[in-house]
Scaffold this motif. Structure first.
Motif: not given
Lengths: 796, 89
Positions: A794-796, B21-29, B31-33, B35-46
């Protein structure tokens, strides 16, 4: 739980409902030998066809029949004969060798046998209505229903074969969980890991490999099933579908070779000390080598793909790892050969087969190292060199050792000795026939291994020899069956230890009683076994002198239901619904049946001393689930990376708000599930009920939301196989991945309905809360999977 | 484990999901988005594994069963991707 004495239970009922590890072992033994005979007869057809240059008109089988024979022969021999044959012994002897009275989960053990049985039925039926004909590797795109080539097939038998694979992997996963928990949690007091016989060690390492390798095949088989029946297009995608299958298959396929081999090596390691009358040389290093080979085996699969055009860097990695994996095998074989030095060898039949298997394995191993070289592999891989190498390992190294094991343990299983003279003749004919069959193939390494006839006369003499060898080898096996059948009644009484073996199974009568040990053994630090403690009259789970075993019909019915459902899913929905109805009935009966997997007091269970058996079992199962979903996610990433810029923009196909809502729903359900455990521990029935009902409602809400999303996508043309080329990859990856996750959510809902009904009756409170905890482990895992699916789709 | 910890973990999980969700609507690059989103997903799973599945309080051997599975899958994912450039591009 039924408790029935041996005399009051009809034989047919006992064999259909037994959960005793020795009975299940015998069921595996007989069934696997039936597959051995079936696949062996197919091999004789293959060899007869290839005996002489025939041309097309003089052939005894058509090209299609030939490819079907080769495929089914390979699949049956590897998956339905060799591994189950080894696990027949594991079932029978692991509890005896480690000093336990059964496997950790007897009903699960029975169920894994019946799943195996029905998987074989599916495979057998597939042969009747158009068997798979792509070779045992099932390479894409040959498996595609519409590939249009002469070798690809639209035959229904292919789907039955896929069903067989799914059932088989399910069986193997159940077995893996059971054996890991048994060996790690149920060893007799003092039976430290270092005291375990080599066979038990190899089975432990093997089941870990099975746990981590087979989910890859399961993921592949499910994707294949969906591709053929739902119209998804993973393996036919031009964006690397064929390469994806090769990776998924060989990630399972190469470890599978060692999965088949290691128990055989363990058997040889148990047989040699008995007949050389000295300890196995370097036993500790053999175990370490097997463990090392097991680890490395997960990074060698790419040597099967050298000619697929993969990156040269990758081929270098796999060349190094393939050479590296041969080194531990050097240690093993040298250690076993060293065991003969200054030994007074008794050349009885089991010893002959063990020694013969070492000799043949050396040839098989050395000829395999050549294939690690990209240059040599390029020339050799398509010819009969590979066939010879492979069979020297699988038949020479594994099957010969396992047949030796059958002779070795036959007196223990039956209480009778076999005819030694016939046994030796059997070995001699097998050894000569085997070498006549396979050694000539090294001389026709330029003969393509996927042709059903040939016109090169220079190949004919070698093929004639090979066919002669095949009939000698095949005919020799008749001696095995006649000998064992005849000795069952007429053989001399064996006694408890006819070979003067040193492992624990030889300390009990032959055949062993239903409860295995009169008194549980205790091993002191110096390795000496003592028998003390409570007698069998106080054995947990109600085994007594007059009790044969627990009997339960539910494992058989659950396996039958799964079989009927999957067959119906391919052919007609009515049959599928019958399968569902039978499954609900059988699962309900299974759940209601009183069956307690009690902890063994004083059992050796390092490194899981404080972890209950059931909890360990759940975690081991989740380990296999990690691989399953990782492969699905890996497949998604693999094809998505290849698609590049044609992937749809964020929020254009998959609605972020809907995905976000579902994520919050599942996260909340995880919270309510864990709060339910708190309520259960505190003894609050109402709190537990409220938590479970809320979790159920949230899980159902997730599925409803998902269903609505699927409906919207379908109505917008985003189907399993959308018309737009750009959407094919997103559709295939999305539906398969979220579909597999949705099935897991649905399974969780079914569990919750049962848990709620039992909670209403007052179960699961305070000390009885472990079931809620175990359910929670599963449910949270399902949540974790979604935590990754949400951003990836959904996001990437 | 204290129920308040579960509530705190739940709040972090929901908050970080909203952050994704907020991040995906931001203007960041991108690749940065990513990386951060996958890192957040990893953190949540942990977090779910450590607190809801109680791995934090369990013997390390239990965690090792899942970690071994992850370790086994790493070569498949990495080496499969190494194949891509030569084959298709």
């Amino acid at each position: 739980m039924h408790r029935v004495s041996a005399t009051s239970t009809p034989a047919w009922k006992r064999w259909l409902t037994t959960t005793n590890h020795k009975d299940v072992g015998i069921l595996y033994l007989v069934t696997s030998l039936l597959f051995f005979v079936t696949a062996g007869i197919m091999a004789l057809f293959i060899r007869t066809q290839l005996a002489v240059p025939r041309g097309t008109s003089n052939s005894i089988v058509t090209q299609l029949q030939y490819t079907q024979l080769v495929t089914t022969h390979g699949l049956l021999m590897i998956l339905w004969f060799l591994s189950p044959f080894a696990f027949a012994f594991a079932n029978y002897f692991i509890p005896l060798q480690i000093g336990a009275r059964d496997l950790a989960f007897p009903r699960l053990n029975s169920m894994s046998y019946w799943f195996y049985f029905f998987s074989g039925i599916a495979m057998g039926l597939s042969f009747l209505i158009g068997a798979p004909n792509t070779g045992w590797t099932l390479y894409a795109p040959l498996t595609d229903r519409g590939c249009g080539g002469t070798l690809c097939t639209a035959l229904g038998g292919f789907d039955l074969g896929a069903i067989g694979l799914v059932l088989m992997v399910t069986s193997i996963t159940m077995s893996s969980v059971n054996f890991i928990v048994t060996i790690l949690k149920m060893r007799a007091p003092g039976m430290k890991l270092k005291f375990m016989p080599l066979f038990s060690w190899t089975v432990l390492i093997t089941v870990f490999m099975m746990l981590y390798a087979f989910p890859s095949l399961l993921a592949g088989a499910l994707i294949l099933f969906a591709d053929r029946n739902l119209g998804t297009q993973y393996f036919s995608l031009p964006q690397g579908g064929f390469l994806l299958w090769a990776n998924i298959f060989w990630f399972f396929g190469h470890p599978e070779v060692y999965i088949v081999l290691f128990p055989a090596i363990g058997l040889v390691g148990d047989i040699l000390p008995t007949f050389t009358r000295r300890p196995l040389y370097g036993a500790k290093y053999i175990v370490m080598s097997i463990a090392a080979a097991a680890v490395i085996s997960f990074i060698v699969w790419g040597h099967h793909m050298f000619v697929t055009g993969v990156n040269p860097l990758v081929t270098k990695i796999f060349t190094v790892s393939t050479v590296a994996v041969s080194l531990p095998f050097d240690v093993m074989t040298i250690a076993m050969i060293e065991s003969f030095v200054k030994a007074k060898i008794k050349l009885k039949t089991p010893a002959l087969f063990a020694i013969g298997s070492i000799a043949l394995f050396i040839i098989g191993g050395i000829t395999g190292v050549f294939l690690a070289s990209v240059a040599l592999d390029h020339d050799l891989r398509g010819g009969y060199w590979v066939v010879a190498h492979f069979h020297y390992v699988m038949v020479g190294g594994s099957a010969m050792a396992l047949i030796g094991g059958l002779y070795y343990w036959y007196p223990k299983i039956t209480g009778r000795m076999f005819n030694e003279r016939i046994g030796k003749i059997h070995f001699l004919l097998s050894f000569i026939g085997f070498n006549l069959l396979y050694f000539p193939m090294f001389f026709v390494s330029d003969m393509p291994r996927r042709i059903f006839t040939y016109d090169v006369t220079a190949w004919a003499p070698w093929n004639e020899l090979a066919t002669l060898g095949a009939f000698i080898f095949g005919g020799a096996q008749i001696l095995l069956f006649l000998n064992l059948r005849r000795s069952l009644k007429n053989g001399a009484v064996a006694g408890s230890n006819p070979w003067n073996g040193h492992t624990l199974e030889w300390s009990v009568p032959s055949p062993p009683p239903g409860y295995d040990f009169e008194q549980i053994p205790r091993i002191t630090e110096d390795g000496i076994v003592h028998f003390s403690g409570p007698s069998s009259a106080h054995i947990p789970n109600g085994h007594t002198h007059t009790t044969m075993s627990h009997l339960s019909q539910w494992p058989l019915l659950i396996a039958a239901a799964a079989f009927v459902f999957l067959v119906g899913a391919v052919f007609t929905i009515i049959i599928a619904l019958v399968g569902v109805a039978l499954g609900v009935y059988a699962l309900y009966g299974y759940g209601r049946e009183r069956f307690v997997a009690e902890e063994e007091p004083g059992a050796e269970s390092w490194p899981f001393n404080n972890v209950p058996k059931l909890k360990l079992g759940v975690w081991v199962f989740l380990g296999s689930e990690v691989i399953f979903f990782s492969v699905l996610l890996g497949a998604y990433l693999f094809v998505r990376t290849n698609v590049g810029t044609t992937w749809p923009q964020v929020d254009s196909v998959f609605n972020i708000d809907r995905g976000f809502l579902n994520t919050i729903i599942l996260l909340t359900s995880s919270l309510t599930a864990v709060l339910g455990l708190s309520f259960a521990n505190a003894g609050s029935k109402n709190g537990l009920l409220a938590s479970l009902i809320t979790t159920l409602a949230l899980g159902a809400g997730f599925l409803i939301n998902k269903g609505l999303e699927w409906r919207e996508l379908f109505s917008s043309g985003f189907t399993f196989n959308p018309a737009s080329t750009n959407l094919k990859v997103p559709a295939t990856t999305y539906f398969i991945t979220t579909g597999a996750h949705g099935i897991h959510v649905f399974a969780g809902l079914v569990m919750m309905v049962y848990l709620i009904s039992m909670t209403l009756k007052g179960h699961y409170l305070k000390e009885d809360s472990t079931t809620i905890e175990h359910f929670g482990l599963y449910w949270h895992f399902v949540d974790i999977v979604w935590i990754f699916l949400f951003p990836l789709f959904y996001l990437l | 484990m204290d129920n308040r910890i579960y509530l705190v973990i739940f709040a972090i999980l929901v908050g970080s999901t909203a952050g994704e969700v907020t991040l995906i609507r931001s203007s960041l690059a991108p690749v940065v988005i990513s990386t951060i989103i996958l890192a957040l997903a990893g953190m949540k799973a942990a977090l779910v594994a450590l607190f809801f599945q109680h791995l934090k309080a369990e013997p390390k051997a239990l965690s090792s069963i899942v970690l071994l599975a992850l370790l086994a899958i790493v070569p498949l994912l990495t080496i499969s991707f190494l194949q891509i450039p030569h084959t298709f591009h």
